[in-house]
Design a protein around this motif. Structure first.
Motif, PDB file in Angstrom:
ATOM      1  N   GLN A 194       0.822  -1.199   0.000  1.00 14.56           N
ATOM      2  CA  GLN A 194       0.000   0.000   0.000  1.00 14.56           C
ATOM      3  C   GLN A 194       0.864   1.260   0.000  1.00 14.56           C
ATOM      4  OE1 GLN A 194      -3.354  -0.072  -0.172  1.00 14.56           O
ATOM      5  NE2 GLN A 194      -3.589   2.155  -0.122  1.00 14.56           N
ATOM      6  N   SER A 195       2.036   1.167   0.616  1.00 11.24           N
ATOM      7  CA  SER A 195       2.941   2.318   0.691  1.00 11.24           C
ATOM      8  C   SER A 195       3.595   2.642  -0.635  1.00 11.24           C
ATOM      9  CB  SER A 195       4.031   2.037   1.728  1.00 11.24           C
ATOM     10  OG  SER A 195       4.829   0.926   1.316  1.00 11.24           O
ATOM     11  N   GLY A 196       3.578   1.699  -1.574  1.00 17.59           N
ATOM     12  CA  GLY A 196       4.244   1.890  -2.853  1.00 17.59           C
ATOM     13  C   GLY A 196       5.539   1.128  -2.983  1.00 17.59           C
ATOM     14  N   ASP A 197       6.002   0.496  -1.888  1.00 19.78           N
ATOM     15  CA  ASP A 197       7.238  -0.285  -1.929  1.00 19.78           C
ATOM     16  C   ASP A 197       6.981  -1.686  -2.471  1.00 19.78           C
ATOM     17  OD1 ASP A 197       8.580   1.846  -0.852  1.00 19.78           O
ATOM     18  OD2 ASP A 197       8.590   1.046   1.201  1.00 19.78           O
ATOM     19  N   LEU A 198       8.046  -2.299  -3.010  1.00 16.20           N
ATOM     20  CA  LEU A 198       8.044  -3.719  -3.328  1.00 16.20           C
ATOM     21  C   LEU A 198       8.713  -4.446  -2.166  1.00 16.20           C
ATOM     22  CD1 LEU A 198       9.107  -3.764  -7.104  1.00 16.20           C
ATOM     23  CD2 LEU A 198       6.803  -3.849  -6.139  1.00 16.20           C
ATOM     24  N   LEU A 199       8.044  -5.501  -1.666  1.00 15.27           N
ATOM     25  CA  LEU A 199       8.563  -6.242  -0.526  1.00 15.27           C
ATOM     26  C   LEU A 199       8.874  -7.663  -0.942  1.00 15.27           C
ATOM     27  CD1 LEU A 199       6.072  -5.093   2.261  1.00 15.27           C
ATOM     28  CD2 LEU A 199       8.221  -4.031   1.557  1.00 15.27           C
ATOM     29  N   LEU A 200      10.026  -8.156  -0.532  1.00 14.38           N
ATOM     30  CA  LEU A 200      10.427  -9.536  -0.787  1.00 14.38           C
ATOM     31  C   LEU A 200      10.275 -10.310   0.512  1.00 14.38           C
ATOM     32  CD1 LEU A 200      11.504 -11.193  -3.189  1.00 14.38           C
ATOM     33  CD2 LEU A 200      13.814 -10.808  -2.299  1.00 14.38           C
ATOM     34  N   TRP A 201       9.422 -11.352   0.484  1.00 14.27           N
ATOM     35  CA  TRP A 201       9.081 -12.110   1.679  1.00 14.27           C
ATOM     36  C   TRP A 201       9.631 -13.534   1.608  1.00 14.27           C
ATOM     37  CZ3 TRP A 201       5.807 -10.135   5.606  1.00 14.27           C
ATOM     38  CH2 TRP A 201       5.177  -8.923   5.304  1.00 14.27           C
ATOM     39  N   ASP A 202      10.034 -14.050   2.777  1.00 11.30           N
ATOM     40  CA  ASP A 202      10.309 -15.475   2.956  1.00 11.30           C
ATOM     41  C   ASP A 202       9.161 -16.028   3.783  1.00 11.30           C
ATOM     42  OD1 ASP A 202      11.163 -18.005   3.463  1.00 11.30           O
ATOM     43  OD2 ASP A 202      12.980 -17.441   4.551  1.00 11.30           O
ATOM     44  N   LEU A 203       8.270 -16.812   3.140  1.00 12.04           N
ATOM     45  CA  LEU A 203       7.085 -17.288   3.837  1.00 12.04           C
ATOM     46  C   LEU A 203       7.404 -18.282   4.948  1.00 12.04           C
ATOM     47  CD1 LEU A 203       4.375 -17.730   1.045  1.00 12.04           C
ATOM     48  CD2 LEU A 203       4.594 -15.916   2.751  1.00 12.04           C
ATOM     49  N   LEU A 204       8.506 -19.025   4.810  1.00  7.31           N
ATOM     50  CA  LEU A 204       8.857 -20.000   5.842  1.00  7.31           C
ATOM     51  C   LEU A 204       9.126 -19.308   7.176  1.00  7.31           C
ATOM     52  CD1 LEU A 204      11.138 -22.534   3.942  1.00  7.31           C
ATOM     53  CD2 LEU A 204       8.757 -22.826   4.667  1.00  7.31           C
ATOM     54  N   SER A 205       9.811 -18.183   7.122  1.00  8.53           N
ATOM     55  CA  SER A 205      10.103 -17.437   8.353  1.00  8.53           C
ATOM     56  C   SER A 205       9.109 -16.309   8.591  1.00  8.53           C
ATOM     57  CB  SER A 205      11.528 -16.867   8.295  1.00  8.53           C
ATOM     58  OG  SER A 205      11.650 -15.955   7.202  1.00  8.53           O
ATOM     59  N   GLY A 206       8.317 -15.987   7.549  1.00 10.72           N
ATOM     60  CA  GLY A 206       7.333 -14.915   7.678  1.00 10.72           C
ATOM     61  C   GLY A 206       7.958 -13.547   7.800  1.00 10.72           C
ATOM     62  N   THR A 207       9.139 -13.360   7.198  1.00  8.28           N
ATOM     63  CA  THR A 207       9.878 -12.100   7.346  1.00  8.28           C
ATOM     64  C   THR A 207      10.115 -11.441   5.986  1.00  8.28           C
ATOM     65  OG1 THR A 207      11.997 -13.267   7.231  1.00  8.28           O
ATOM     66  CG2 THR A 207      11.041 -12.886   9.426  1.00  8.28           C
ATOM     67  N   ILE A 208      10.332 -10.138   6.051  1.00  7.21           N
ATOM     68  CA  ILE A 208      10.681  -9.361   4.864  1.00  7.21           C
ATOM     69  C   ILE A 208      12.198  -9.388   4.714  1.00  7.21           C
ATOM     70  CG2 ILE A 208      10.648  -7.078   3.780  1.00  7.21           C
ATOM     71  CD1 ILE A 208       8.112  -6.485   5.400  1.00  7.21           C
ATOM     72  N   THR A 209      12.684  -9.867   3.594  1.00  5.48           N
ATOM     73  CA  THR A 209      14.125  -9.940   3.360  1.00  5.48           C
ATOM     74  C   THR A 209      14.651  -8.750   2.562  1.00  5.48           C
ATOM     75  OG1 THR A 209      13.792 -11.271   1.363  1.00  5.48           O
ATOM     76  CG2 THR A 209      14.064 -12.461   3.439  1.00  5.48           C
ATOM     77  N   LYS A 210      13.763  -8.023   1.905  1.00  6.08           N
ATOM     78  CA  LYS A 210      14.198  -6.875   1.111  1.00  6.08           C
ATOM     79  C   LYS A 210      13.026  -5.928   0.915  1.00  6.08           C
ATOM     80  CE  LYS A 210      17.242  -4.835  -1.772  1.00  6.08           C
ATOM     81  NZ  LYS A 210      18.635  -4.452  -1.452  1.00  6.08           N
ATOM     82  N   ARG A 211      13.285  -4.641   1.077  1.00  6.19           N
ATOM     83  CA  ARG A 211      12.294  -3.602   0.784  1.00  6.19           C
ATOM     84  C   ARG A 211      12.860  -2.712  -0.320  1.00  6.19           C
ATOM     85  NH1 ARG A 211       7.919  -0.936   3.288  1.00  6.19           N
ATOM     86  NH2 ARG A 211       8.089  -2.358   5.087  1.00  6.19           N
ATOM     87  N   ILE A 212      12.134  -2.610  -1.422  1.00  2.33           N
ATOM     88  CA  ILE A 212      12.597  -1.854  -2.579  1.00  2.33           C
ATOM     89  C   ILE A 212      11.662  -0.670  -2.820  1.00  2.33           C
ATOM     90  CG2 ILE A 212      13.165  -1.972  -5.040  1.00  2.33           C
ATOM     91  CD1 ILE A 212      13.375  -5.027  -4.708  1.00  2.33           C
ATOM     92  N   PRO A 213      12.124   0.547  -2.660  1.00  2.00           N
ATOM     93  CA  PRO A 213      11.274   1.717  -2.939  1.00  2.00           C
ATOM     94  C   PRO A 213      10.819   1.698  -4.396  1.00  2.00           C
ATOM     95  CG  PRO A 213      13.261   2.357  -1.748  1.00  2.00           C
ATOM     96  CD  PRO A 213      13.456   0.935  -2.171  1.00  2.00           C
ATOM     97  N   ALA A 214       9.545   1.952  -4.621  1.00  2.00           N
ATOM     98  CA  ALA A 214       9.009   1.853  -5.985  1.00  2.00           C
ATOM     99  C   ALA A 214       8.103   3.042  -6.305  1.00  2.00           C
ATOM    100  CB  ALA A 214       8.278   0.531  -6.162  1.00  2.00           C
ATOM    101  N   HIS A 215       6.819   2.932  -6.019  1.00  2.00           N
ATOM    102  CA  HIS A 215       5.849   3.961  -6.385  1.00  2.00           C
ATOM    103  C   HIS A 215       5.580   4.917  -5.222  1.00  2.00           C
ATOM    104  CE1 HIS A 215       4.595   2.080 -10.269  1.00  2.00           C
ATOM    105  NE2 HIS A 215       4.994   0.978  -9.661  1.00  2.00           N
ATOM    106  N   SER A 216       5.033   6.084  -5.560  1.00  2.00           N
ATOM    107  CA  SER A 216       4.670   7.062  -4.538  1.00  2.00           C
ATOM    108  C   SER A 216       3.264   6.817  -3.996  1.00  2.00           C
ATOM    109  CB  SER A 216       4.757   8.485  -5.112  1.00  2.00           C
ATOM    110  OG  SER A 216       3.900   8.634  -6.232  1.00  2.00           O
ATOM    111  N   GLY A 217       2.567   5.844  -4.574  1.00  2.33           N
ATOM    112  CA  GLY A 217       1.266   5.410  -4.083  1.00  2.33           C
ATOM    113  C   GLY A 217       1.226   3.899  -4.108  1.00  2.33           C
ATOM    114  N   ALA A 218       0.120   3.320  -3.701  1.00  2.00           N
ATOM    115  CA  ALA A 218      -0.005   1.864  -3.633  1.00  2.00           C
ATOM    116  C   ALA A 218       0.342   1.199  -4.954  1.00  2.00           C
ATOM    117  CB  ALA A 218      -1.425   1.487  -3.231  1.00  2.00           C
TER     118      ALA A 218
END
Length: 499
Positions: free
Chosen positions: A446-470
């Motif tokens: 929703q923030s406009g970022d791209l998030l890379l998730w590892d579902l096994l651990s349920g954690t975000i491994t990378k946050r990539i700034p992308a859009h200024s809106g969702a």
């Protein structure tokens, strides 16, 4: 030849009796044939204007530029890669019979070789009349091929097929070309694994503002040359990858378009709309070719497999339509027959089909995930996963699991066979769309970022700034090394992996 290139083009494209062809001079260097240098009195047009030089289209600065661009187009990679399609129409298996009818490639019967023996007509006047009519309509070339002509292997296609590294593949937006060689299939699968292992290195290649409202859908031609996007501004836009500019803008109604889908023929884009309709846009002809009026509320999402179209709607149904490719009628809905109507308890917001086309998953506004068998049209699983609307849902590549994201901030994984929720991860914000490989998820937040998730651990491994809106739309190629995203900021971003 009429004296306006644009009018002639329109007549040939839309008229049923205009069969003009370009003479070789259109691809030469002498433009004198387009000019009335002797100031001959060629009469006047119906509007009273005198006929003089040929009127050029606005994209040509002068006569020499007009010929130069014609020659460049003829020798372009696009023409080389699609030359076999023209051969099929003129000399090949689409010249006659049912294939010609399906391709709208049918002409007057007298134009085909062997259709009539003029020497057998004894009446002189009838024979002369028949010959005159044949001369008037022209003659179809002799049919040389009875099967599809192979595509010409251009340097670009050859390099794509031989590419074995992430770096070389990252430059291609197009999916992998089909190939019967198992070694190529293994290479493709290995490339996908490598791509997901390196997804954290996703880099922004280019960006452009294309719409006046939020982007709602992205579709790409198989060769990656053209990118289509829909928006809440009610338009379908076409972007040229090679020219790096937008070429077309189409509006079908005054209501928002909710999604777009490239059909397997590579020549048609389907667009769903809030006005309850699905519109079909012909890429070669640059116009709407059909409208499907199938629902009582907005059509939110579409899926396609073989000859069936699945339309998900806020009217709480998913309808299954069968395409009739041999239909020659131009009436609305004539190309589609309703096969089934899949009922839901709430409006259907999203849908996805597994790679084999055997399963359909739907996400509703009440938070329910429903999995359907596309053979029997029976519900296999119905799981209440979320509180509120489901934003996006998709099968894993092996079809064993379904991932859904909703306005309740949760990401849920459902086992297709048992209907059990096997994983539940709560994010700090809503995730609006995603791509995943069964474990790793690339989501648009929703923030406009791209998030890379590892579902096994349920954690975000990378946050990539992308859009200024969702981030509201996402497309990924089959090799998983090129991504296109669209957002509330009305922009489209092009991403590629960097080693």
């Amino acid at each position: 030849m009429t004296l306006t290139i644009g009018e002639t083009w329109k007549n040939c494209l839309e008229g049923a009796t205009d069969f003009k062809e370009l003479i070789p001079e259109f691809y030469g260097s002498d433009s004198s044939f387009l000019k009335n240098r002797l100031n001959l009195d060629l009469g006047k047009k119906q509007n009273g204007k005198s006929v003089c030089d040929v009127s050029l289209p606005p994209w040509a600065s002068d006569f020499s530029d007009f010929l130069q661009k014609h020659k460049a187009a003829l020798e372009s990679p696009f023409v080389s890669e699609h030359l076999h399609e023209w051969i099929d129409l003129v000399f090949g298996f689409k010249q006659k019979g049912s294939e010609a009818v399906a391709a709208h490639n049918v002409f007057h019967p007298l134009t085909y070789e062997g259709e009539i023996d003029c020497d057998s007509i004894e009446d002189t006047d009838q024979r002369i009349a028949m010959l005159t009519q044949i001369l008037e309509f022209g003659q179809t070339p002799r049919q040389l091929f009875t099967g599809p002509h192979p595509q010409r292997i251009t340097p670009r296609l050859q390099s794509t097929r031989r590419s074995s590294s992430i770096n070389s593949a990252a430059s291609e937006l197009s999916p992998a070309s089909p190939c019967e060689d198992s070694s190529f299939e293994d290479l493709t699968e290995e490339s996908r694994r490598m791509a997901w292992a390196n997804m954290g290195s996703l880099k922004l290649i280019s960006s452009c503002k294309v719409h006046k409202e939020a982007v709602t859908g992205i579709a790409v031609t198989r060769d990656g040359a053209s990118i289509f996007s829909t928006s809440q501004d009610s338009t379908l836009k076409m972007f040229s990858k090679e020219l790096k500019e937008f070429q077309r803008s189409m509006s079908f109604s005054n209501m928002p378009l909710s999604s777009c889908l490239m059909l397997p023929d590579g020549k048609t884009v389907a667009c769903s709309s809030w006005d309850n309709n699905v519109y079909f846009y012909s890429v070669p002809y640059g116009r709407r070719q059909d409208t499907l009026m199938g629902h009582d509320d907005a059509v939110a999402k579409m899926c396609w497999f073989e000859d069936r179209l699945f339309t998900a709607s806020w009217d709480s149904t998913v309808k299954v339509w069968q395409c009739a490719p041999n239909s020659s009628s131009s009436r609305k809905r004539s190309h589609f027959e309703l096969l089934a109507e899949l009922e839901h308890d709430a409006g259907v917001n999203v849908a996805d089909m597994n790679p084999g086309g055997t399963l359909l998953v739907c996400g509703s506004k009440d938070g329910t995930v429903a999995i359907w068998d596309t053979g029997s049209y029976r519900t296999l699983q119905q799981v209440h996963c979320h509180t509120g609307t489901i934003h996006y849902v998709a099968f894993s590549p092996d079809s064993r699991h379904v991932l859904s994201v909703g306005e309740d901030f949760f990401m849920k994984v459902v086992d297709v066979q048992t209907g059990m929720v096997t994983s539940s991860v709560k994010a700090e914000e809503q995730q609006r769309c995603f791509c995943w490989d069964g474990n790793t998820v690339l989501s648009g937040a929703q923030s406009g970022d791209l998030l890379l998730w590892d579902l096994l651990s349920g954690t975000i491994t990378k946050r990539i700034p992308a859009h200024s809106g969702a981030v509201t739309a996402m497309w990924m190629n089959e090799l998983c090394n090129s991504v296109i995203t669209g957002g509330d900021d009305k922009r489209i971003h092009f991403w590629g992996l960097q080693c």
